[in-house]
Design a protein around this motif. Structure first.
Motif, short mmCIF file in Angstrom:
data_model
loop_
_atom_site.label_atom_id
_atom_site.label_comp_id
_atom_site.label_asym_id
_atom_site.label_seq_id
_atom_site.Cartn_x
_atom_site.Cartn_y
_atom_site.Cartn_z
N PRO A 1 0.78 -1.24 -0.04
CA PRO A 1 0.02 -0.11 0.09
C PRO A 1 0.64 1.32 -0.05
O PRO A 1 0.15 2.27 -0.43
N CYS A 2 2.19 1.36 0.48
CA CYS A 2 2.89 2.30 0.44
C CYS A 2 4.03 2.43 -0.59
O CYS A 2 4.80 3.24 -0.55
N ALA A 3 3.81 1.57 -1.62
CA ALA A 3 4.91 1.30 -2.55
C ALA A 3 4.71 2.18 -3.81
O ALA A 3 3.60 2.41 -4.26
N VAL A 4 5.84 2.49 -4.36
CA VAL A 4 5.87 3.03 -5.69
C VAL A 4 5.94 1.80 -6.54
O VAL A 4 6.73 0.79 -6.65
N ILE A 5 4.93 1.45 -7.53
CA ILE A 5 4.86 0.34 -8.37
C ILE A 5 5.18 0.92 -9.75
O ILE A 5 4.48 1.68 -10.14
N VAL A 6 6.24 0.06 -10.49
CA VAL A 6 6.55 0.52 -11.80
C VAL A 6 6.31 -0.74 -12.60
O VAL A 6 6.82 -1.80 -12.23
N SER A 7 5.68 -0.51 -13.76
CA SER A 7 5.41 -1.68 -14.62
C SER A 7 6.13 -1.41 -16.29
O SER A 7 5.75 -0.42 -16.54
N LEU A 8 7.10 -2.31 -16.73
CA LEU A 8 7.58 -2.47 -18.05
C LEU A 8 6.32 -2.71 -18.86
O LEU A 8 5.58 -4.02 -18.59
N GLY A 9 6.16 -2.39 -20.06
CA GLY A 9 5.25 -2.93 -20.86
C GLY A 9 6.16 -3.91 -21.93
O GLY A 9 6.93 -4.50 -21.31
N VAL A 10 5.46 -4.30 -23.18
CA VAL A 10 5.92 -5.41 -23.94
C VAL A 10 7.28 -5.17 -24.45
O VAL A 10 7.56 -3.94 -25.13
N TRP A 11 8.10 -6.13 -24.39
CA TRP A 11 9.30 -6.11 -25.09
C TRP A 11 9.09 -6.82 -26.39
O TRP A 11 8.95 -8.00 -26.65
N GLY A 12 9.10 -6.17 -27.63
CA GLY A 12 8.94 -6.62 -28.94
C GLY A 12 8.63 -5.62 -30.11
O GLY A 12 8.83 -4.42 -29.85
N ASP A 13 8.71 -6.30 -31.20
CA ASP A 13 8.52 -5.33 -32.59
C ASP A 13 7.29 -4.71 -32.67
O ASP A 13 6.26 -5.51 -33.03
N ARG A 14 7.23 -3.51 -32.84
CA ARG A 14 5.93 -2.70 -32.74
C ARG A 14 5.50 -2.60 -34.37
O ARG A 14 4.32 -2.39 -34.42
N SER A 15 6.29 -3.20 -35.08
CA SER A 15 5.68 -3.24 -36.74
C SER A 15 5.22 -4.29 -36.86
O SER A 15 4.43 -4.39 -38.01
N VAL A 16 5.05 -5.17 -36.02
CA VAL A 16 3.86 -6.40 -36.33
C VAL A 16 2.36 -6.14 -36.23
O VAL A 16 2.05 -5.40 -35.16
#
Length: 245
Positions: A148-163
Motif C-alpha cells: 500500500p505504500c509502494a511505488v509500483i513501476v510496470s514495464l510494457g511489452v518487449w517486442g517489435d511494434r511493426s507487427v
C-alpha cells in the motif's frame, strides 16, 4: 495460480511473498517517488524471463533489476524480495501465471505481458485482449493491495511494434505490441502504478543482437531478449523515472 476468470478478492499472506490466490482492490492514489534516502528500502521484483530472471544478460549482476538494486543500495539499505511464477502450457511466464507477489515493499517493479502479447500456437495468437485485461487488472490490484505504500513501476511489452494484428476480421490492423502496451498501462494506472513502455528499446538492434553469445545461466543470446546493453537501457529507463539518474 491466479485464475484468469475472476478478480482477486481477499488478501492472504505467506513469507516472503503474498500468495496470489486472493486479493483486494487498491486505492488509485499512490506514491510516485521513493522516500528520502538513508533508511531501509524493500525492493520487490516480479516478472518473466527479462525482469524476473534477467535472462540473456552476460552475468547475473548485469540484468536490469540487479543494476537497479545496485543503484538503490547507494542510497538505501536494500532488501530484495522476488515474487514467484509458474508457466503456461507453452512453458512461458504470463500475467496469469504468477503464484506469489512481493509484499510490504517500498518499490515494486513488474515486467510481465510480453509472452501474453507474442505467444502463438498453430499460427494463431493464444491470448485475447480480454484475457490480458482481466489478468493484468487482477494482478496489479493484488500488487497494490500487498504494497500500500509502494511505488509500483510496470514495464510494457518487449517486442517489435511493426507487427500488425487485427482484433477481428473487419477492424484495420494495428501494432499488437502497442495494443498490449495500452492494456497493461490502463490496468497499471487503475491501481496507481507507473507504466513505462520499452518497445522502442527493442527497436534498437544493438540492445539485443548479435545472437549466439554466451549469457549467464547457460543461456545463449537469441536476438530477441535484451543483451547487456538492452538490460542497461531498461535499467536507465526505470532509474530515470525514479529520479535516480
Amino acid at each position: 495460480m491466479f485464475d484468469r476468470r475472476s478478480l482477486l478478492r481477499t488478501a492472504a499472506f505467506a513469507a516472503p511473498a503474498l500468495s496470489l490466490t486472493t486479493g483486494t482492490a487498491a486505492a488509485s492514489v499512490r506514491p510516485r517517488t521513493l522516500a528520502a534516502a538513508g533508511g531501509p528500502l524493500v525492493y520487490g521484483v516480479l516478472g518473466d524471463s527479462i525482469t524476473g530472471r534477467g535472462s540473456f544478460a552476460s552475468r547475473n549482476d548485469t540484468a536490469w533489476t540487479a543494476l537497479l538494486q545496485a543503484r538503490l543500495a547507494k542510497d538505501w539499505q536494500v532488501t530484495r524480495v522476488d515474487g514467484s511464477t509458474s508457466r503456461d502450457a507453452a512453458n512461458l511466464t504470463c500475467l496469469a501465471t504468477v503464484n506469489t507477489i512481493p509484499f510490504g515493499c517500498d518499490l515494486v517493479v513488474v515486467g510481465l505481458g510480453t509472452n501474453d502479447c507474442h505467444e502463438q500456437r498453430n499460427g494463431r495468437y493464444v491470448y485475447t485482449p480480454h484475457d490480458t485485461r482481466i489478468a493484468a487488472r487482477g494482478l496489479f490490484r493484488a500488487v497494490a493491495a500487498a504494497n500500500p505504500c509502494a511505488v509500483i513501476v510496470s514495464l510494457g511489452v518487449w517486442g517489435d511494434r511493426s507487427v500488425r494484428w487485427s482484433v477481428d476480421d473487419w477492424t484495420p490492423p494495428v501494432s499488437r505490441v502497442a495494443y498490449w502496451d495500452a492494456i497493461i498501462a490502463e490496468c497499471c494506472l487503475e491501481s496507481g502504478g507507473i507504466p513505462l513502455s520499452c518497445a522502442d528499446l527493442y527497436d534498437t538492434s544493438a540492445y539485443r543482437l548479435p545472437a549466439g553469445r554466451q549469457a549467464f545461466g547457460g543461456n545463449v543470446t537469441d536476438g530477441f531478449h535484451p543483451n547487456d546493453a538492452g538490460h542497461g537501457a531498461l535499467y536507465q529507463r526505470v532509474a530515470n523515472q525514479l529520479g535516480l539518474a
